[in-house]
Design an enzyme around this catalytic site. Sequence first.
Site, short mmCIF file in Angstrom:
data_model
loop_
_atom_site.label_atom_id
_atom_site.label_comp_id
_atom_site.label_asym_id
_atom_site.label_seq_id
_atom_site.Cartn_x
_atom_site.Cartn_y
_atom_site.Cartn_z
N ALA A 1 -14.62 30.15 3.76
CA ALA A 1 -15.15 30.78 4.97
C ALA A 1 -16.37 29.97 5.39
O ALA A 1 -16.85 29.12 4.62
CB ALA A 1 -15.56 32.22 4.71
N LYS A 2 -16.85 30.18 6.55
CA LYS A 2 -18.11 29.56 6.98
C LYS A 2 -18.66 30.37 8.13
O LYS A 2 -17.90 31.02 8.85
CB LYS A 2 -17.86 28.11 7.45
CG LYS A 2 -19.06 27.22 7.29
CD LYS A 2 -19.19 26.77 5.85
CE LYS A 2 -20.42 25.96 5.60
NZ LYS A 2 -20.46 25.46 4.22
#
Length: 419
Positions: A108-109
């Site tokens: 994720a980011k």
Amino acid sequence: MHEEVTALNPYHMAVQQFEAAAEKLHLSEDMREVLRQPKRELTVNFPVRLDSGRIRTFTGYRVQHNVNRGPAKGGIRYGPDVTLDEVKELAMWMTWKCAVVGIPFVGAKGGVICDPKHMSPAELERLTRRYTTEISIVIGPHSDIPAPDVNTNSQVMAWIMDTYSMHEGFSIPAVVTGKPLSIGGSEGRNDATATGVLFVTRQAAKRIDMPLRGARVSIQGYGNAGAIAARLFHNEGCKIVAVSDTRGGIYNESGLDPSAVLRHKQERGSVIDFPRAQRVRVQDVLEVPCDILIPAATEGVLTAANAGRVQARIVAEAANGPTTPEADKILFDKDTIVIPDILANAGGVTVSYFEWVQDLQSFFWGVDEITQKLEMIMNRAFSAVAEKADQYHCDMRLAANMQAISSVAEATQVRGIYP
Ligand code: NAD
């Protein structure tokens, strides 16, 4: 000009590397399509009251690449140049990094477009708390666990943890990692990335019968990853012959004392002008006579233009994306072992995983236990990637990507397509 920047952009490189590995794995086009796309992309626009009394609306993102192997995991960055595309590609990169070391997370980011250098701590706190509230529909200790990244730190993580916990009505430390120790952070987190770099370099050195004691090490970048790597490799008996930061480099063939260099940098703002060392240019540090080169600064520094002059036998990528595909080929052709970023610097996310596990069980480990577990995970990952590289006669980057992509593809396959 734009084309050249695009070619060097590490995130575009990651996508290229995905395609190369998928090809080698004979992955079906259907599966490639599933793995290429992020599962969720959340964009939030939210108002924040500035110290002046004015209200400004900020834009932030949280992207989850894939959730087939466990909760999503990845940093949150603040900066004026944050874009959704960059956040998406970094999320995908995190998926491969987690998979290559076999920890049960996927990528994720997140990010917020803002200029943190021109915001007060109070403004940053209000921005963080409101952004956390906006993305709280997708983050959580069992769904998506943020961490620090560019321009965010343990204080920002503490605000995220507090905001999320306030909404739930009780403390939920496992919602973020990279927290201060006092609220459920982990021992060993600061040194984790550099420690992981040391563990995999030890394995690489064994493969070529090169003793680490006395090995000459050159390090580009003297920040969190680089300065700690210098200390750890020095303690291992290596000779740190060159280091650099944005202002220049220093070289001493008899070896530098990493702690003295760090004190000098803290006092003078740079490693340059360190006594008893020769001043060299930033890029020279990549080419000085040495056995191990650790790029620990920034992306795209080893290119077709300089890879031929690299003298190290091992390049351990502490930084993300330091080597271009052209440089990879040159280094492979001259038998330089390049330990790729997704493996070499995965010690950081591995100890983040330990932090999450400790938070969930409310039982905390000592630093020795953490180091021992980290070593086991890094060694196991190195062996698996090295075996794959031997099997396919390819470099370790392609092997690491193949290893990672095949495990995510397998998880996707075995779970099946819902409904
Ligand atoms: P940092 O900001 O603490 O340090 C970066 C250092 O690199 C500084 O000394 C800076 O002066 C130097 N630098 C920047 N550009 C340079 C250049 N062109 N030439 C020479 N020196 C230059 O950052 P960090 O946390 O040490 O991260 C460094 C790299 O490692 C980044 O690519 C980061 O993504 C990667 N990384 C870090 C961690 C971590 O836990 N810190 C984890 C995984 C990956």
